[in-house]
Scaffold this motif. Sequence first.
Motif, PDB file in Angstrom:
ATOM      1  N   GLU A  14       0.824  -1.185  -0.200  1.00 32.33           N
ATOM      2  CA  GLU A  14      -0.035  -0.115  -0.073  1.00 32.33           C
ATOM      3  C   GLU A  14       0.657   1.158  -0.025  1.00 32.33           C
ATOM      4  O   GLU A  14       0.709   2.251  -0.915  1.00 32.33           O
ATOM      5  CB  GLU A  14      -1.006   0.022   1.295  1.00 32.33           C
ATOM      6  N   ALA A  15       1.963   1.192   0.795  1.00 35.16           N
ATOM      7  CA  ALA A  15       2.746   2.474   0.999  1.00 35.16           C
ATOM      8  C   ALA A  15       3.525   2.838  -0.662  1.00 35.16           C
ATOM      9  O   ALA A  15       4.090   3.909  -0.790  1.00 35.16           O
ATOM     10  CB  ALA A  15       3.876   2.393   1.946  1.00 35.16           C
ATOM     11  N   GLU A  16       3.523   1.908  -1.626  1.00 39.27           N
ATOM     12  CA  GLU A  16       4.098   1.896  -2.651  1.00 39.27           C
ATOM     13  C   GLU A  16       3.211   2.309  -3.755  1.00 39.27           C
ATOM     14  O   GLU A  16       3.664   2.455  -5.130  1.00 39.27           O
ATOM     15  CB  GLU A  16       4.802   0.589  -3.404  1.00 39.27           C
ATOM     16  N   GLY A  17       2.003   2.444  -3.538  1.00 39.12           N
ATOM     17  CA  GLY A  17       0.771   2.906  -4.232  1.00 39.12           C
ATOM     18  C   GLY A  17       0.006   1.526  -4.776  1.00 39.12           C
ATOM     19  O   GLY A  17      -0.901   1.780  -5.182  1.00 39.12           O
ATOM     20  N   GLY A  18       0.066   0.313  -3.878  1.00 45.04           N
ATOM     21  CA  GLY A  18      -0.574  -0.649  -4.240  1.00 45.04           C
ATOM     22  C   GLY A  18      -1.744  -0.726  -3.582  1.00 45.04           C
ATOM     23  O   GLY A  18      -2.274   0.204  -2.939  1.00 45.04           O
ATOM     24  N   ARG A  19      -2.498  -1.948  -3.562  1.00 48.49           N
ATOM     25  CA  ARG A  19      -3.748  -2.288  -2.859  1.00 48.49           C
ATOM     26  C   ARG A  19      -3.580  -2.020  -1.305  1.00 48.49           C
ATOM     27  O   ARG A  19      -2.490  -2.354  -0.796  1.00 48.49           O
ATOM     28  CB  ARG A  19      -4.109  -3.601  -3.477  1.00 48.49           C
ATOM     29  N   LYS A  20      -4.654  -2.101  -0.777  1.00 44.90           N
ATOM     30  CA  LYS A  20      -4.619  -2.183   0.701  1.00 44.90           C
ATOM     31  C   LYS A  20      -4.692  -3.584   1.209  1.00 44.90           C
ATOM     32  O   LYS A  20      -4.408  -3.699   2.223  1.00 44.90           O
ATOM     33  CB  LYS A  20      -6.141  -1.483   1.249  1.00 44.90           C
ATOM     34  N   SER A  21      -5.415  -4.518   0.498  1.00 46.28           N
ATOM     35  CA  SER A  21      -5.129  -5.815   0.841  1.00 46.28           C
ATOM     36  C   SER A  21      -4.524  -6.912  -0.418  1.00 46.28           C
ATOM     37  O   SER A  21      -4.857  -6.352  -1.613  1.00 46.28           O
ATOM     38  CB  SER A  21      -6.696  -6.273   1.226  1.00 46.28           C
ATOM     39  N   PRO A  22      -4.489  -8.127   0.161  1.00 45.83           N
ATOM     40  CA  PRO A  22      -4.068  -9.002  -1.056  1.00 45.83           C
ATOM     41  C   PRO A  22      -5.136  -9.156  -2.086  1.00 45.83           C
ATOM     42  O   PRO A  22      -6.490  -9.057  -1.810  1.00 45.83           O
ATOM     43  CB  PRO A  22      -3.611 -10.240  -0.516  1.00 45.83           C
ATOM     44  N   ILE A  23      -4.907  -9.941  -3.185  1.00 46.79           N
ATOM     45  CA  ILE A  23      -5.900 -10.340  -4.233  1.00 46.79           C
ATOM     46  C   ILE A  23      -6.154 -11.624  -3.697  1.00 46.79           C
ATOM     47  O   ILE A  23      -5.523 -12.464  -3.754  1.00 46.79           O
ATOM     48  CB  ILE A  23      -5.314 -10.360  -5.753  1.00 46.79           C
ATOM     49  N   ILE A  24      -7.616 -11.836  -3.455  1.00 42.09           N
ATOM     50  CA  ILE A  24      -8.080 -13.137  -3.237  1.00 42.09           C
ATOM     51  C   ILE A  24      -8.921 -13.791  -4.272  1.00 42.09           C
ATOM     52  O   ILE A  24      -9.907 -12.927  -4.884  1.00 42.09           O
ATOM     53  CB  ILE A  24      -9.290 -12.946  -1.918  1.00 42.09           C
ATOM     54  N   VAL A  25      -8.367 -14.487  -4.788  1.00 37.74           N
ATOM     55  CA  VAL A  25      -8.772 -15.217  -5.896  1.00 37.74           C
ATOM     56  C   VAL A  25      -9.882 -16.331  -5.573  1.00 37.74           C
ATOM     57  O   VAL A  25      -9.762 -17.344  -4.809  1.00 37.74           O
ATOM     58  CB  VAL A  25      -7.713 -15.932  -6.776  1.00 37.74           C
ATOM     59  N   GLU A  26     -10.972 -16.269  -6.029  1.00 36.64           N
ATOM     60  CA  GLU A  26     -12.240 -17.050  -5.914  1.00 36.64           C
ATOM     61  C   GLU A  26     -12.454 -17.444  -7.409  1.00 36.64           C
ATOM     62  O   GLU A  26     -12.338 -17.106  -8.141  1.00 36.64           O
ATOM     63  CB  GLU A  26     -13.359 -16.281  -5.366  1.00 36.64           C
ATOM     64  N   GLU A  27     -13.240 -18.919  -7.168  1.00 35.90           N
ATOM     65  CA  GLU A  27     -13.607 -19.659  -8.120  1.00 35.90           C
ATOM     66  C   GLU A  27     -12.426 -19.638  -9.207  1.00 35.90           C
ATOM     67  O   GLU A  27     -12.525 -19.784 -10.548  1.00 35.90           O
ATOM     68  CB  GLU A  27     -14.847 -19.086  -8.656  1.00 35.90           C
ATOM     69  N   HIS A  28     -11.218 -19.892  -8.794  1.00 37.07           N
ATOM     70  CA  HIS A  28     -10.003 -19.958  -9.619  1.00 37.07           C
ATOM     71  C   HIS A  28      -9.477 -19.109 -10.610  1.00 37.07           C
ATOM     72  O   HIS A  28      -8.465 -19.345 -11.403  1.00 37.07           O
ATOM     73  CB  HIS A  28     -10.109 -21.465 -10.073  1.00 37.07           C
ATOM     74  N   ALA A  29     -10.009 -18.081 -10.791  1.00 44.13           N
ATOM     75  CA  ALA A  29      -9.799 -16.866 -11.628  1.00 44.13           C
ATOM     76  C   ALA A  29      -9.716 -15.664 -11.406  1.00 44.13           C
ATOM     77  O   ALA A  29     -10.622 -15.276 -10.566  1.00 44.13           O
ATOM     78  CB  ALA A  29     -10.419 -17.184 -12.999  1.00 44.13           C
ATOM     79  N   TYR A  30      -8.877 -14.701 -11.719  1.00 42.15           N
ATOM     80  CA  TYR A  30      -8.955 -13.160 -11.334  1.00 42.15           C
ATOM     81  C   TYR A  30      -8.731 -12.430 -12.629  1.00 42.15           C
ATOM     82  O   TYR A  30      -7.702 -12.923 -13.277  1.00 42.15           O
ATOM     83  CB  TYR A  30      -7.669 -12.814 -10.367  1.00 42.15           C
ATOM     84  N   GLY A  31      -9.463 -11.526 -13.077  1.00 42.61           N
ATOM     85  CA  GLY A  31      -9.249 -10.929 -14.213  1.00 42.61           C
ATOM     86  C   GLY A  31      -8.678  -9.658 -14.010  1.00 42.61           C
ATOM     87  O   GLY A  31      -8.857  -8.886 -12.860  1.00 42.61           O
ATOM     88  N   GLY A  32      -7.826  -9.242 -14.947  1.00 44.67           N
ATOM     89  CA  GLY A  32      -7.071  -8.140 -14.813  1.00 44.67           C
ATOM     90  C   GLY A  32      -6.427  -7.763 -16.197  1.00 44.67           C
ATOM     91  O   GLY A  32      -6.890  -8.268 -17.121  1.00 44.67           O
ATOM     92  N   VAL A  33      -5.562  -6.494 -16.278  1.00 40.76           N
ATOM     93  CA  VAL A  33      -5.072  -6.034 -17.277  1.00 40.76           C
ATOM     94  C   VAL A  33      -3.681  -5.836 -17.043  1.00 40.76           C
ATOM     95  O   VAL A  33      -3.037  -5.237 -16.070  1.00 40.76           O
ATOM     96  CB  VAL A  33      -5.412  -4.570 -17.547  1.00 40.76           C
ATOM     97  N   ILE A  34      -2.813  -6.508 -17.968  1.00 43.33           N
ATOM     98  CA  ILE A  34      -1.284  -6.380 -18.031  1.00 43.33           C
ATOM     99  C   ILE A  34      -0.968  -5.423 -18.956  1.00 43.33           C
ATOM    100  O   ILE A  34      -1.198  -5.272 -20.133  1.00 43.33           O
ATOM    101  CB  ILE A  34      -0.676  -7.759 -18.655  1.00 43.33           C
ATOM    102  N   GLN A  35      -0.413  -4.080 -18.387  1.00 44.80           N
ATOM    103  CA  GLN A  35       0.020  -2.925 -18.915  1.00 44.80           C
ATOM    104  C   GLN A  35       1.443  -3.075 -19.329  1.00 44.80           C
ATOM    105  O   GLN A  35       2.182  -4.072 -18.669  1.00 44.80           O
ATOM    106  CB  GLN A  35      -0.046  -1.898 -18.182  1.00 44.80           C
ATOM    107  N   PHE A  36       1.861  -2.211 -20.484  1.00 46.07           N
ATOM    108  CA  PHE A  36       3.075  -2.407 -20.806  1.00 46.07           C
ATOM    109  C   PHE A  36       3.534  -1.174 -21.558  1.00 46.07           C
ATOM    110  O   PHE A  36       2.788  -0.345 -21.783  1.00 46.07           O
ATOM    111  CB  PHE A  36       3.557  -3.682 -21.804  1.00 46.07           C
ATOM    112  N   GLY A  37       4.880  -0.840 -21.756  1.00 39.96           N
ATOM    113  CA  GLY A  37       5.439   0.155 -22.562  1.00 39.96           C
ATOM    114  C   GLY A  37       5.738   1.382 -21.445  1.00 39.96           C
ATOM    115  O   GLY A  37       5.406   1.157 -20.229  1.00 39.96           O
ATOM    116  N   PRO A  38       6.413   2.261 -22.003  1.00 37.76           N
ATOM    117  CA  PRO A  38       7.040   3.198 -21.030  1.00 37.76           C
ATOM    118  C   PRO A  38       6.125   3.987 -20.294  1.00 37.76           C
ATOM    119  O   PRO A  38       6.267   4.485 -19.017  1.00 37.76           O
ATOM    120  CB  PRO A  38       8.017   3.989 -21.921  1.00 37.76           C
ATOM    121  N   ALA A  39       4.953   4.139 -20.829  1.00 37.11           N
ATOM    122  CA  ALA A  39       3.701   5.226 -20.059  1.00 37.11           C
ATOM    123  C   ALA A  39       2.727   4.284 -19.709  1.00 37.11           C
ATOM    124  O   ALA A  39       1.735   4.710 -19.722  1.00 37.11           O
ATOM    125  CB  ALA A  39       3.933   6.243 -20.783  1.00 37.11           C
ATOM    126  N   TYR A  40       2.838   2.902 -19.854  1.00 37.89           N
ATOM    127  CA  TYR A  40       1.716   2.036 -19.567  1.00 37.89           C
ATOM    128  C   TYR A  40       0.630   2.453 -20.603  1.00 37.89           C
ATOM    129  O   TYR A  40      -0.338   2.303 -20.375  1.00 37.89           O
ATOM    130  CB  TYR A  40       1.071   2.248 -18.199  1.00 37.89           C
TER     131      TYR A  40
END
Length: 109
Positions: A14-40
């Motif tokens: 959290e102090a690095e700008g992340g989440r306040k809590s871990p990602i809890i994966v339910e039903e075996h999958a978590y959807g997200g976006v993988i960013q890339f590139g110098p400016a995301y």
Amino acid sequence: MIVDATIKLRLYMEAEGGRKSPIIVEEHAYGGVIQFGPAYESGCDCRFILNEEVSLSLGVEHEVEIAFLDLSYAKTVIREGDKIYLWEGRVIGQGILLKYNKIPLPHCT
């Protein structure tokens, strides 16, 4: 679901700008976006594929199998070894794309 690739990912504290809590994966999958590139500036939708309900802790590296929504696009813009960022309204973690599966593998639970 087909496993397209494996990533190594460290979720920010959290102090690095992340989440306040871990990602809890339910039903075996978590959807997200993988960013890339110098400016995301670009991203690929994906699902984390896990064999069981699990918590992805903050500040810890995790190896995670993923399935891309559009694998052919992902392969044109992200190469093995490229730095990636996990986006959830902001960047909440970073890592690398370790490998693409040569032949997509079915996920077994």
